[in-house]
Design an enzyme around this catalytic site. Structure first.
Site, mmCIF file in Angstrom:
data_model
loop_
_atom_site.group_PDB
_atom_site.id
_atom_site.type_symbol
_atom_site.label_atom_id
_atom_site.label_comp_id
_atom_site.label_asym_id
_atom_site.label_seq_id
_atom_site.Cartn_x
_atom_site.Cartn_y
_atom_site.Cartn_z
ATOM 1 N N LYS A 144 0.566 -1.345 -0.014
ATOM 2 C CA LYS A 144 0.223 0.400 -0.028
ATOM 3 C C LYS A 144 1.082 0.867 0.144
ATOM 4 O O LYS A 144 0.425 1.993 -0.714
ATOM 5 C CB LYS A 144 -0.611 -0.484 0.796
ATOM 6 C CG LYS A 144 -1.816 -1.140 0.571
ATOM 7 C CD LYS A 144 -2.931 -1.100 2.651
ATOM 8 C CE LYS A 144 -3.303 -2.346 2.497
ATOM 9 N NZ LYS A 144 -4.533 -2.560 3.312
ATOM 10 N N GLN B 79 -5.485 -1.725 10.271
ATOM 11 C CA GLN B 79 -4.901 -3.132 8.957
ATOM 12 C C GLN B 79 -5.521 -4.089 10.048
ATOM 13 O O GLN B 79 -5.459 -3.653 11.138
ATOM 14 C CB GLN B 79 -3.314 -3.450 8.785
ATOM 15 C CG GLN B 79 -3.471 -4.323 8.131
ATOM 16 C CD GLN B 79 -3.728 -4.791 6.753
ATOM 17 O OE1 GLN B 79 -3.734 -3.552 6.011
ATOM 18 N NE2 GLN B 79 -4.405 -5.082 6.129
ATOM 19 N N ASP C 230 -11.231 2.594 4.327
ATOM 20 C CA ASP C 230 -11.474 0.740 4.691
ATOM 21 C C ASP C 230 -13.738 1.383 3.961
ATOM 22 O O ASP C 230 -13.782 0.384 3.731
ATOM 23 C CB ASP C 230 -11.647 0.490 5.230
ATOM 24 C CG ASP C 230 -10.417 -0.343 5.154
ATOM 25 O OD1 ASP C 230 -9.905 -0.637 3.950
ATOM 26 O OD2 ASP C 230 -9.157 -0.030 5.927
#
Ligand code: GUN
Length: 278
Positions: A49, A93, A116
């Site tokens: 990422k 994460q 997200d």
């Protein structure tokens, strides 16, 4: 033989367009990723990422914590990032160490920085058929991939295997928004093979090798979200590619299918949140 749903090719196309757009921004988006613990897969994902963001000119920072970090320490950091005007996107994460409440952490991210789309606000919007700030990355990537190949979802029977908050649940809503008829299967589903046989589109996010060609309806579309190493160390997905590609009309490979699209969606989401913040 099935047409391959090529996630790498579409990623390259979308990201090169996105880079041109970011180059024109005076101020740049900034993505902060929190990584707690030492899950080896998470480390690889987070590194990817960061590298992808940097190539595009997105500012990025990874904040790492040991697996014994306290929930309060993470909450304090998120609160600081929420207030920091230079930070436009925050990602925690998953999975988190088991002593930390995922709910409390997700709850604490400002919805307008929730890249997200996992906060209760954004999830709630999605599940009420309203527009969230952004759509979760893996489902969004799957829909972009299907769209690229002109695969219509309206009226189709979509069978999703897996009900995680990362893939199955949000994807079910996004498929409903496209007027598909959606069946979500999971570890307690009875007669999974009978259900799969009726699917026009199969999305497998089971995390184990469960789909064989003979289980599929002729000319169906197969999207493989699974990714793991087999006993020989080879990267593979939930679907037996060889047999499935003889029956399906379209199939996503592993690697090179959904994986690159997830990271593409994360970059798109980062830019979308940035633009909304202006
Ligand atoms: N772990 C695996 N996939 C994801 C994802 O899309 N977002 C986050 N935050 N963690 C993940």
């Amino acid at each position: 033989m099935a047409v391959i749903l090529d996630g790498k090719k579409l990623r390259d196309k979308i990201l090169s367009d996105l880079k041109l757009k970011i180059d024109k921004f005076e101020k740049k988006p900034k993505l902060v990723v929190i990584l707690a613990g030492d899950n080896p897969a998470s480390k690889i994902y987070v590194n990817n990422k960061k590298k992808t963001a940097e190539k595009l000119g997105i500012l990025s920072q990874v904040i790492e914590y040991p697996s014994n970090v306290s929930e309060n320490e993470l909450l304090d950091k998120i609160s600081e990032l929420n207030k920091d005007e230079t930070v436009t996107a925050v990602l925690v994460q998953l999975p988190l160490p088991s002593h930390i409440s995922k709910e409390n952490i997700m709850n604490s991210i400002a919805p307008e920085k929730d890249v997200d789309g996992f906060t209760p606000y954004n999830f709630g919007k999605l599940f009420s058929g309203e527009e969230p700030m952004v759509y979760p990355c893996t489902p969004k990537g799957i829909l972009l991939l299907l769209k690229e190949y002109d695969i219509e979802l309206e009226g189709k029977h979509v069978v999703i295997i897996g009900r995680s908050n990362i893939v199955g649940r949000p994807l079910s809503q996004m498929m409903l928004n496209k007027n598909a008829t959606v069946t979500v299967c999971h570890s307690h589903t009875k007669n999974l093979p009978d259900i799969i046989k009726t699917a026009d589109v199969v999305v497998s996010a089971a995390g184990k090798n469960i789909i064989k060609g003979e289980m599929l309806k002729n000319n169906c579309v197969v999207v493989d979200v699974g990714i793991f190493k087999d006993e020989n160390g080879k990267t593979r997905g939930d679907v037996d590619f060889e047999s499935a590609s003889r029956i399906a009309s379209y199939i996503s490979p592993v690697p090179g299918g959904v994986g690159p699209m997830t990271i593409t969606s994360l970059m798109l989401n980062t830019v979308e949140l940035f633009e909304k913040s202006l």
